[in-house]
Design an enzyme around this catalytic site. Structure first.
Site, PDB file in Angstrom:
ATOM      1  N   HIS A  26     -82.746 -54.225  19.364  1.00 27.76           N
ATOM      2  CA  HIS A  26     -81.523 -53.805  20.049  1.00 27.76           C
ATOM      3  C   HIS A  26     -80.622 -55.014  20.262  1.00 27.76           C
ATOM      4  CE1 HIS A  26     -83.578 -50.057  22.015  1.00 27.76           C
ATOM      5  NE2 HIS A  26     -83.872 -50.193  20.726  1.00 27.76           N
TER       6      HIS A  26
ATOM      7  N   GLU B 135     -78.718 -55.950  22.663  1.00 30.81           N
ATOM      8  CA  GLU B 135     -78.824 -56.601  23.969  1.00 30.81           C
ATOM      9  C   GLU B 135     -80.096 -57.437  24.077  1.00 30.81           C
ATOM     10  OE1 GLU B 135     -78.421 -53.349  23.176  1.00 30.81           O
ATOM     11  OE2 GLU B 135     -77.800 -52.252  24.972  1.00 30.81           O
TER      12      GLU B 135
ATOM     13  N   CYS C 220     -80.954 -50.128  27.416  1.00 32.38           N
ATOM     14  CA  CYS C 220     -82.143 -49.328  27.700  1.00 32.38           C
ATOM     15  C   CYS C 220     -83.050 -50.135  28.638  1.00 32.38           C
ATOM     16  CB  CYS C 220     -82.875 -48.983  26.397  1.00 32.38           C
ATOM     17  SG  CYS C 220     -83.706 -50.393  25.635  1.00 32.38           S
TER      18      CYS C 220
ATOM     19  N   CYS D 118     -84.012 -53.508  27.153  1.00 36.29           N
ATOM     20  CA  CYS D 118     -82.902 -54.460  27.140  1.00 36.29           C
ATOM     21  C   CYS D 118     -82.533 -54.910  28.558  1.00 36.29           C
ATOM     22  CB  CYS D 118     -81.700 -53.845  26.440  1.00 36.29           C
ATOM     23  SG  CYS D 118     -82.009 -53.538  24.684  1.00 36.29           S
TER      24      CYS D 118
END
Length: 168
Positions: free
Chosen positions: A57, A59, A87, A90
């Site tokens: 991801h 992030e 999420c 993250c």
């Protein structure tokens, strides 16, 4: 929420980046790290491809890079701007890196409505605020902002790859 013109400008930049990478077939997520003066320190897009890294991801990768570059006392005065709400993985990486502030566009709830249980993005409907509130220090969270702008690229992208998968 203390939203500034810079916050909206940076979010629009993450949305534009997510549109650019979606056109290349990359999952449309983007993150920008800025210092307390609004200077861009790093940018990151989703890193799912080419190895199908489910933890790639934008992030999380950005926070790993930032944590290797700066100490938590510096990152505590920084903001991560993201095209979609972090999420729980993250948010955890932002917390552990020492980040002080997150500003996001599309919420996890909206993203889950868009992607459903897509095998490449089985979205968790868990607000990042919940993750941060479980910690021992405060992380300021602002969002969702510009949610429909950010959601459009996801609607187009996830619909297209679902159609491509059905055609195979």
């Amino acid at each position: 929420m203390n939203v500034t013109p810079l916050d909206l400008e940076m979010l629009r930049k993450t949305i534009a980046i997510s549109e650019e990478v979606a056109a290349q077939g990359i999952h449309p997520f983007a993150a920008i790290l800025a210092d307390k003066n609004g200077n861009v320190l790093m940018e990151q897009v989703n890193a799912y491809q080419p190895d199908h890294d489910m933890t790639g991801h934008a992030e999380r990768v950005l926070m790993t890079r930032a944590s290797k570059t700066w100490r938590p006392d510096f990152l505590s005065e920084c903001t991560m701007y993201v095209s979609a709400e972090p999420c729980c993985m993250c948010a955890g990486s932002a917390y552990w890196a020492g980040l002080g502030r997150v500003v996001y566009a599309c919420s996890e709830h909206r993203l889950k409505q868009i992607t459903g249980n897509h095998p490449e993005n089985p979205t968790l409907d868990l607000p990042c605020r919940t993750v941060f509130e479980s910690g021992q220090r405060e992380v300021e969270v602002i969002g969702p902002l510009l949610e429909e702008e950010a959601a459009k690229v996801h609607l187009d992208f996830w619909c297209q790859i679902s159609q491509e998968a059905e055609a195979i």
